[in-house]
Design an enzyme around this catalytic site. Sequence first.
Site, short mmCIF file in Angstrom:
data_model
loop_
_atom_site.label_atom_id
_atom_site.label_comp_id
_atom_site.label_asym_id
_atom_site.label_seq_id
_atom_site.Cartn_x
_atom_site.Cartn_y
_atom_site.Cartn_z
N ARG A 131 0.78 -0.99 -0.07
CA ARG A 131 0.05 -0.25 -0.17
C ARG A 131 1.03 1.62 0.37
NH1 ARG A 131 -4.98 1.95 -1.03
NH2 ARG A 131 -6.30 3.04 0.71
N THR A 408 -9.92 0.27 -9.01
CA THR A 408 -8.74 -0.28 -8.43
C THR A 408 -8.72 -1.62 -9.52
OG1 THR A 408 -9.23 0.22 -6.62
CG2 THR A 408 -8.20 -1.73 -6.59
N THR A 426 -3.90 -0.76 -7.25
CA THR A 426 -4.97 0.58 -7.58
C THR A 426 -4.17 1.93 -8.23
OG1 THR A 426 -6.62 1.36 -6.79
CG2 THR A 426 -5.44 0.82 -5.24
N ASP A 450 -8.00 8.52 0.16
CA ASP A 450 -7.99 7.32 1.03
C ASP A 450 -8.24 7.36 2.67
OD1 ASP A 450 -9.65 5.80 -0.67
OD2 ASP A 450 -7.98 4.40 -1.08
N SER A 479 -7.82 1.00 3.19
CA SER A 479 -8.00 0.20 1.61
C SER A 479 -9.06 -0.50 2.33
CB SER A 479 -6.81 -0.07 1.83
OG SER A 479 -7.31 -1.30 0.12
N SER A 480 -10.03 -0.99 0.78
CA SER A 480 -10.87 -1.99 1.48
C SER A 480 -10.84 -3.13 0.47
CB SER A 480 -12.32 -1.25 0.33
OG SER A 480 -12.80 -0.32 1.37
N GLY A 500 -13.33 -2.05 -6.46
CA GLY A 500 -14.92 -1.02 -6.12
C GLY A 500 -15.09 -0.57 -4.85
N1 GLY Z 1 -8.77 2.60 -3.44
C1 GLY Z 1 -9.37 1.37 -2.84
C2 GLY Z 1 -9.13 1.21 -1.73
O1 GLY Z 1 -8.17 1.33 -1.58
O2 GLY Z 1 -10.20 -0.05 -1.00
#
Ligand code: GLY
Length: 597
Positions: A131, A408, A426, A450, A479-480, A500
């Site tokens: 990340r 993403t 992403t 984010d 993040s998701s 998403g």
């Molecule tokens: N930018 C989308 C995520 O990190 O979930």
Amino acid sequence: MTILRQSFLLTSLLSIALASYAAPDPQKTATTPAPAAATANTVTATAEPIIDYRERFIPVVARHGMVVGPEQLAAEVGTQMLRQGGNAVDAAVATGFALAVTYPRAGNLGGGGFMLIHLADDDRQTLIDYRESAPAAATRDMFLNAQGELDQQREYFSLQSAGVPGTVGGLLYALDKYGTLSREQVLAPAIELAKKGFPVSFALSFEIAASAERLRQNPAAKQLFFKADGTAYEIGDTWRQPDLAWTLGQISERGADGFYRGEVAQRISAEMAAGEGLITAQDLADYRVVERQPVRGTYRGFEVVSTPPPSSGGIHILQILNVLEGYDLQAMGHNSAEYLHHLTESMKLAYADRSLYLADPDFVDVPVAKLIDKGYATRQRARIDSKQATPSVDIAPGRPLGNESTETTHYSVADRFGNVVSNTYTLNFSFGSHIAVPGTGMLLNNEMADFAASPGNANAFGLVQGEANKIEPGKRPLSSMSPTIVMRDGKPWLATGSPGGSVIITTVLQMALNAMEFDMNVSTAAAEPRIHHQWMPDVLRMEEGFSPDTVRLLQAMGQPVEIAGRTSGRTNSIMLEDGWLYGASDTRRPGGWVAGY
Ligand code: GLY
């Protein structure tokens, strides 16, 4: 897979599915020795794969290796690595670099992500967190103006939007530690695609057109994505990216130093310094990949292994599954109003926790074990009214989560040795910040968005976040992303994930539930319509495809239904059964590809 599905073999259909893929090159597979240690784990297959002729969606079948991703050329690059004797990590790394060339809306060098790996020899899973991180000069209120209001332009589309990129570090870390091919081998196809070019597909042309106005505003992005006269490339035109080929070449020659130090780093930091960007040469040199333990839980005998913080994804998938495990979902019926009501209420409880507890675990103490505890789920389940929707405001104090992009990308890989990779990475928005670094052919992410740029307030996507996810130097934004591997009988059974933003979590959840609870094949599991509720805003988003009767029943239970004008997520998944690989690229977007052999 149930006895019911096993009893319907359709060999002729199988031949059709297999025929659409290039036959293995016997010379290559015969002359390239597989890594010795991995060979011991090579999976033996039953005589025939299982295809149930009564199902409306049929997966692609392969025997030896498979890459399922958002774009054809990059997926084929991955299988090329497998055919050369590489393992799933080699293929995943090569696919990741190739997508940076062929799928620029989300494939990237300038972004970040998470790679979940099942290592067959060690019989364990590990998670590589690459990340992005906030630059050293980042501050909590950097996106607020003098009036304390959020400056969304700066948050989304400026040099300050970018976190320190993690992708190059993450892919090379995975390759060094778990791959078997050389850096030069896995980067060669991406370099060739960038240098020689490739024909612009419908999907690529469509995606660039959708973002053209903003891409044209940045001179380097304009030069990258448009012809010299400023017009768009047509479908079928050859698109070459010489600057990107140079950057990939630096990485191939010098490894991570070729990106995080030296000329590429200098071009990035110079661009930052020339504008109001924060990333310095020191930030790039300081970037670190983190290998973490995945989060894991059980669901009716399956083991679900997924992504830990700084992603919220794995925790919330497990939380929701824990709550749902207490219901007889099969008796309710798949996508019945009763089922969707319980799904919705479980989602709301999890997302309310997200706003309060989730953030970078190196900065905030995230109570992971408590959140995924089955006892906690039992208490949460008791809060659900089986007949009536509970308004989100009554679930927890309003702390809507922030605005997350619907972009993403995800791809899944399986090799013949039993290794599996589930990778999501992403730039955040489609084409990230829409800013390219001159001379690199590379877009910058806008992942700083984010963070909770204005803690306590909803972001553009209506998500509310608290102080835990505030901006701090060196921190990773929440993040998701949820690359996930479901294990059955101790072996990888389903590798899946999705783009998403906040929708990733509910998309992966429903993909896994469709397979685990409702015994759907991987294609059907992907195709079924999905819902999404993220607690705040208090809206139940339903894709097209549900019965109007179901919608009316949900409304009668007080569910605030909105038939979404858009789809939810885009899974790229592999199911592994009896030595066969079954692949499905979600049909919700054009261009997805299953490359198997
Ligand atoms: N930018 C989308 C995520 O990190 O979930």
